[in-house]
Design a protein around this motif. Structure first.
Motif, PDB file in Angstrom:
ATOM      1  N   PRO A   1       0.815  -1.203   0.000  1.00  0.00           N
ATOM      2  CA  PRO A   1       0.000   0.000   0.000  1.00  0.00           C
ATOM      3  C   PRO A   1       0.858   1.267   0.000  1.00  0.00           C
ATOM      4  N   LEU A   2       0.383   2.279  -0.698  1.00  0.00           N
ATOM      5  CA  LEU A   2       0.930   3.627  -0.519  1.00  0.00           C
ATOM      6  C   LEU A   2      -0.251   4.496  -0.093  1.00  0.00           C
ATOM      7  N   VAL A   3      -0.212   4.954   1.155  1.00  0.00           N
ATOM      8  CA  VAL A   3      -1.289   5.791   1.682  1.00  0.00           C
ATOM      9  C   VAL A   3      -0.992   7.251   1.342  1.00  0.00           C
ATOM     10  N   VAL A   4      -1.987   7.955   0.833  1.00  0.00           N
ATOM     11  CA  VAL A   4      -1.817   9.383   0.563  1.00  0.00           C
ATOM     12  C   VAL A   4      -2.846  10.130   1.404  1.00  0.00           C
ATOM     13  N   LEU A   5      -2.357  10.864   2.391  1.00  0.00           N
ATOM     14  CA  LEU A   5      -3.277  11.606   3.267  1.00  0.00           C
ATOM     15  C   LEU A   5      -3.606  12.970   2.666  1.00  0.00           C
ATOM     16  N   ALA A   6      -4.662  13.573   3.173  1.00  0.00           N
ATOM     17  CA  ALA A   6      -5.105  14.861   2.623  1.00  0.00           C
ATOM     18  C   ALA A   6      -4.049  15.944   2.802  1.00  0.00           C
ATOM     19  N   ASP A   7      -3.195  15.805   3.830  1.00  0.00           N
ATOM     20  CA  ASP A   7      -2.176  16.838   4.078  1.00  0.00           C
ATOM     21  C   ASP A   7      -0.879  16.588   3.295  1.00  0.00           C
ATOM     22  N   ALA A   8      -0.867  15.569   2.431  1.00  0.00           N
ATOM     23  CA  ALA A   8       0.375  15.231   1.710  1.00  0.00           C
ATOM     24  C   ALA A   8       0.747  16.330   0.711  1.00  0.00           C
ATOM     25  N   ASP A   9       2.028  16.464   0.458  1.00  0.00           N
ATOM     26  CA  ASP A   9       2.469  17.307  -0.644  1.00  0.00           C
ATOM     27  C   ASP A   9       2.138  16.528  -1.923  1.00  0.00           C
ATOM     28  N   LEU A  10       1.317  17.110  -2.787  1.00  0.00           N
ATOM     29  CA  LEU A  10       0.780  16.365  -3.929  1.00  0.00           C
ATOM     30  C   LEU A  10       1.890  15.880  -4.870  1.00  0.00           C
ATOM     31  N   ASP A  11       2.870  16.741  -5.113  1.00  0.00           N
ATOM     32  CA  ASP A  11       3.985  16.348  -6.008  1.00  0.00           C
ATOM     33  C   ASP A  11       4.740  15.148  -5.446  1.00  0.00           C
ATOM     34  N   THR A  12       5.020  15.218  -4.147  1.00  0.00           N
ATOM     35  CA  THR A  12       5.739  14.108  -3.487  1.00  0.00           C
ATOM     36  C   THR A  12       4.938  12.824  -3.630  1.00  0.00           C
ATOM     37  N   ALA A  13       3.626  12.916  -3.391  1.00  0.00           N
ATOM     38  CA  ALA A  13       2.776  11.724  -3.440  1.00  0.00           C
ATOM     39  C   ALA A  13       2.710  11.157  -4.860  1.00  0.00           C
ATOM     40  N   VAL A  14       2.545  12.036  -5.838  1.00  0.00           N
ATOM     41  CA  VAL A  14       2.433  11.557  -7.225  1.00  0.00           C
ATOM     42  C   VAL A  14       3.777  10.961  -7.674  1.00  0.00           C
ATOM     43  N   ASN A  15       4.881  11.598  -7.328  1.00  0.00           N
ATOM     44  CA  ASN A  15       6.198  11.036  -7.676  1.00  0.00           C
ATOM     45  C   ASN A  15       6.379   9.657  -7.064  1.00  0.00           C
TER      46      ASN A  15
ATOM     47  N   THR B   1      -4.286  -7.129   4.221  1.00  0.00           N
ATOM     48  CA  THR B   1      -3.682  -7.915   3.154  1.00  0.00           C
ATOM     49  C   THR B   1      -2.920  -9.077   3.780  1.00  0.00           C
ATOM     50  N   GLU B   2      -2.808 -10.140   3.008  1.00  0.00           N
ATOM     51  CA  GLU B   2      -2.037 -11.283   3.534  1.00  0.00           C
ATOM     52  C   GLU B   2      -0.531 -11.030   3.432  1.00  0.00           C
ATOM     53  N   PHE B   3      -0.163  -9.982   2.672  1.00  0.00           N
ATOM     54  CA  PHE B   3       1.263  -9.678   2.498  1.00  0.00           C
ATOM     55  C   PHE B   3       1.739  -8.631   3.493  1.00  0.00           C
ATOM     56  N   GLY B   4       3.045  -8.398   3.554  1.00  0.00           N
ATOM     57  CA  GLY B   4       3.569  -7.376   4.464  1.00  0.00           C
ATOM     58  C   GLY B   4       5.007  -7.017   4.137  1.00  0.00           C
ATOM     59  N   LEU B   5       5.274  -6.731   2.861  1.00  0.00           N
ATOM     60  CA  LEU B   5       6.658  -6.416   2.513  1.00  0.00           C
ATOM     61  C   LEU B   5       6.973  -4.943   2.793  1.00  0.00           C
ATOM     62  N   THR B   6       6.388  -4.029   1.983  1.00  0.00           N
ATOM     63  CA  THR B   6       6.605  -2.606   2.248  1.00  0.00           C
ATOM     64  C   THR B   6       5.242  -1.930   2.432  1.00  0.00           C
ATOM     65  N   ALA B   7       5.265  -0.793   3.116  1.00  0.00           N
ATOM     66  CA  ALA B   7       4.059   0.032   3.245  1.00  0.00           C
ATOM     67  C   ALA B   7       4.518   1.484   3.253  1.00  0.00           C
ATOM     68  N   GLY B   8       3.867   2.299   2.433  1.00  0.00           N
ATOM     69  CA  GLY B   8       4.283   3.699   2.341  1.00  0.00           C
ATOM     70  C   GLY B   8       3.180   4.637   2.766  1.00  0.00           C
ATOM     71  N   ILE B   9       3.606   5.839   3.178  1.00  0.00           N
ATOM     72  CA  ILE B   9       2.630   6.894   3.479  1.00  0.00           C
ATOM     73  C   ILE B   9       3.197   8.226   3.011  1.00  0.00           C
ATOM     74  N   CYS B  10       2.332   9.045   2.422  1.00  0.00           N
ATOM     75  CA  CYS B  10       2.718  10.412   2.094  1.00  0.00           C
ATOM     76  C   CYS B  10       1.889  11.337   2.973  1.00  0.00           C
ATOM     77  N   THR B  11       2.574  12.087   3.790  1.00  0.00           N
ATOM     78  CA  THR B  11       1.914  12.993   4.731  1.00  0.00           C
ATOM     79  C   THR B  11       2.923  14.045   5.183  1.00  0.00           C
ATOM     80  N   THR B  12       2.428  15.211   5.597  1.00  0.00           N
ATOM     81  CA  THR B  12       3.323  16.199   6.201  1.00  0.00           C
ATOM     82  C   THR B  12       3.138  16.203   7.721  1.00  0.00           C
ATOM     83  N   SER B  13       2.332  15.267   8.210  1.00  0.00           N
ATOM     84  CA  SER B  13       2.057  15.222   9.645  1.00  0.00           C
ATOM     85  C   SER B  13       3.014  14.276  10.359  1.00  0.00           C
ATOM     86  N   LEU B  14       3.740  14.809  11.308  1.00  0.00           N
ATOM     87  CA  LEU B  14       4.659  13.977  12.094  1.00  0.00           C
ATOM     88  C   LEU B  14       3.860  12.939  12.888  1.00  0.00           C
ATOM     89  N   LYS B  15       2.695  13.360  13.353  1.00  0.00           N
ATOM     90  CA  LYS B  15       1.868  12.460  14.153  1.00  0.00           C
ATOM     91  C   LYS B  15       1.467  11.223  13.342  1.00  0.00           C
TER      92      LYS B  15
END
Ligand code: UN1
Length: 476
Positions: A251-265, A402-416
């Motif tokens: 999964p790549l999670v894109v939160l509402a606070d993400a920098d859009l360019d960073t997330a799309v890249n 998911t039954e898998f668990g290799l990588t998981a990504g998130i795009c966010t500007t929130s430290l929390k």
């Protein structure tokens, strides 16, 4: 014809197989020897015999050999990268990058050979000392996949040798060329006969023999879940050490606070580069519904700019699919996704180019439901599915569903949220504001749940798999 390398000699196999360029089927790469039962037997005997001395070899000798191999791979980066792009189909810059990574891995493990540590403790009994040392496992069988034709063989072979093991390398049948070139370099690095052996050939002959033979102490495997499960069962039956790297549905999670360019890249890179043929690829894009429309529009704009074509052509972003059977699988999943009601927002069609290759336009599905089959099973192609999420908590739940668990990504500007995700994502590797695919070579690599089994690969963690511990007591 490129031969097998067994006991320090180049030998013919039982048959010959010819490989072709997936960007251009008329481009024949080379003929490779196919090992039969007799050659496998010779290699097993050779490795077993060589292991008796090699396990006591000096670390300087191993470090020197690995350094030399790394240096030559590095010097020949462009030539080997061209071969890799021809046989596997990743773009030339990606291929040269992968060769550079293989070189760096050998150099890293040259140094690791010098850092094999132990412990010395006082015994609980007076007058006794305890040493805890690491010893080679013995003979290691390596089964490598086609999608990283040189980096994965390198990250298994280099630590195996660094820690004093003998090696039987079985590369994937689609890409014997890079392993053959690496073997040829290894053959001139000053290792004793039988320490390193190359067995090009099919899984049902070479792989089967390695996983079932008592002369092989450990198996390191990267490949599909179904083959990995068979390897595990065979190794378990005879209690051989085993490590498996298998699938992902990352999964790549894109939160509402993400920098859009960073997330799309991150999404474009992670989902579609290397034609999506990475177990670390982000195939599930879990996007907060508040940014969903903007994200999808930006993705489509970027997808329109991507150039799909011959892997050796300048300016190409995405090369071909590796072969007909992978292409059939990709097309089958595209049909499944359409049939189950996912909306195809971009691509997914076969592309014709000047050369006869397996070109497929990257596909983006939107409005996907997490219950849909194509969002749950690994496709291993340039296909990504956008799944809308109500908020962070919902996104995290979807990411872990998911039954898998290799990588998981998130795009966010929130430290929390970044911190929470790092702690709660059920994956072996977590990426914050960087793509889920494309990892460093000096740190552990591996997954949780159905993605991986056994000790981690790479970095200092590799010592776990390629050595075994000994506890010695000395009365003084
Ligand atoms: C990466 O993403 O840099 O087969 C490496 C694979 C993985 C390697 C991925 N074992 O795709």
């Amino acid at each position: 014809m490129k031969q097998l390398y067994i006991n320090g000699q180049w030998l013919d196999g039982a048959a010959i197989s010819t490989t072709r360029n997936p960007s251009d089927r008329s481009d024949v790469i080379d003929d490779y020897a196919v090992a039969g039962a007799m050659q496998v037997e010779m290699a097993l005997e050779a490795a077993r015999a060589a292991s008796e001395n090699w396990r006591h070899s000096g670390v300087q000798q191993r470090a020197d050999a690995l350094e030399k191999i790394g240096a030559e791979i590095s010097e020949r980066k462009t030539e080997l990268g061209t071969l890799l792009a021809r046989e596997e189909g990743k773009t030339l810059p990606e291929a040269i990058g992968e060769v550079g990574r293989a070189a760096a891995i050998f150099k890293f493990f040259a140094q690791e050979a010098l850092r094999i540590r132990g412990d010395k403790l006082a015994s609980v009994r007076p007058g006794i000392e305890v040493d805890v040392t690491r010893e080679p496992v013995g003979v290691v069988g390596i089964i490598a996949p086609w999608n990283f034709p040189i980096a994965i063989p390198a990250w298994k072979v280099a630590p195996a040798l660094a820690y004093g093991n003998c090696v039987l390398l079985k590369p994937a049948e689609l890409v014997p060329g890079c392993s053959w070139a690496m073997a040829e370099i290894i053959s001139r690095a000053g290792l004793p006969e039988g320490v390193f052996n190359l067995l090009t050939g099919p899984g049902r002959v070479v792989g089967e023999a390695m996983v079932n033979d008592r002369r092989v102490d450990a198996i390191s495997f990267t490949g599909s879940v179904s083959t990995g499960s068979r390897v595990l069962a065979a190794c378990a039956a005879r209690r051989a050490k085993v490590q498996l790297e298998m699938g992902g549905k990352n999964p790549l999670v894109v939160l509402a606070d993400a920098d859009l360019d960073t997330a799309v890249n991150a999404a474009i890179q992670g989902s579609f580069f290397s034609t999506g043929q990475r177990c670390t690829a982000s195939s599930r894009l879990i996007v907060d519904e508040n940014i969903h429309a903007a994200f999808v529009a930006a993705m489509i704009a970027r997808l329109k700019q991507l150039k799909v074509g011959h892997a050796l052509q300048a300016g190409i972003d995405i090369g071909p699919v590796v072969d007909q059977s992978q292409l059939d699988q990709d097309l089958r999943y595209l049909q499944i996704a359409k049939d189950e009601g996912a909306r195809l927002a971009f691509g997914g069609e076969r592309l014709q180019r000047e050369t006869d290759g397996y070109f497929l336009n990257p596909a983006l599905f939107v409005d996907c439901d997490p219950a849909m089959q194509h969002t749950r099973e690994e496709i291993f192609g340039p296909v990504a599915s956008v799944i809308p999420a109500k908020n962070y908590e919902h996104a995290l739940q979807l990411a872990n569903d998911t039954e898998f668990g290799l990588t998981a990504g998130i795009c966010t500007t929130s430290l929390k949220y970044a911190t929470h995700f790092k702690r709660h994502a059920r994956a072996g590797m977590v990426m914050v504001n960087v793509p889920t695919a494309g990892v460093d070579y000096h740190v552990p690599f591996g997954g949780s749940k159905g993605s991986s089994y056994g000790a981690r690969e790479q970095g200092s963690a590799a010592v776990e798999f390629f050595t075994t511990m000994k506890t010695s007591y000395t009365g003084c």
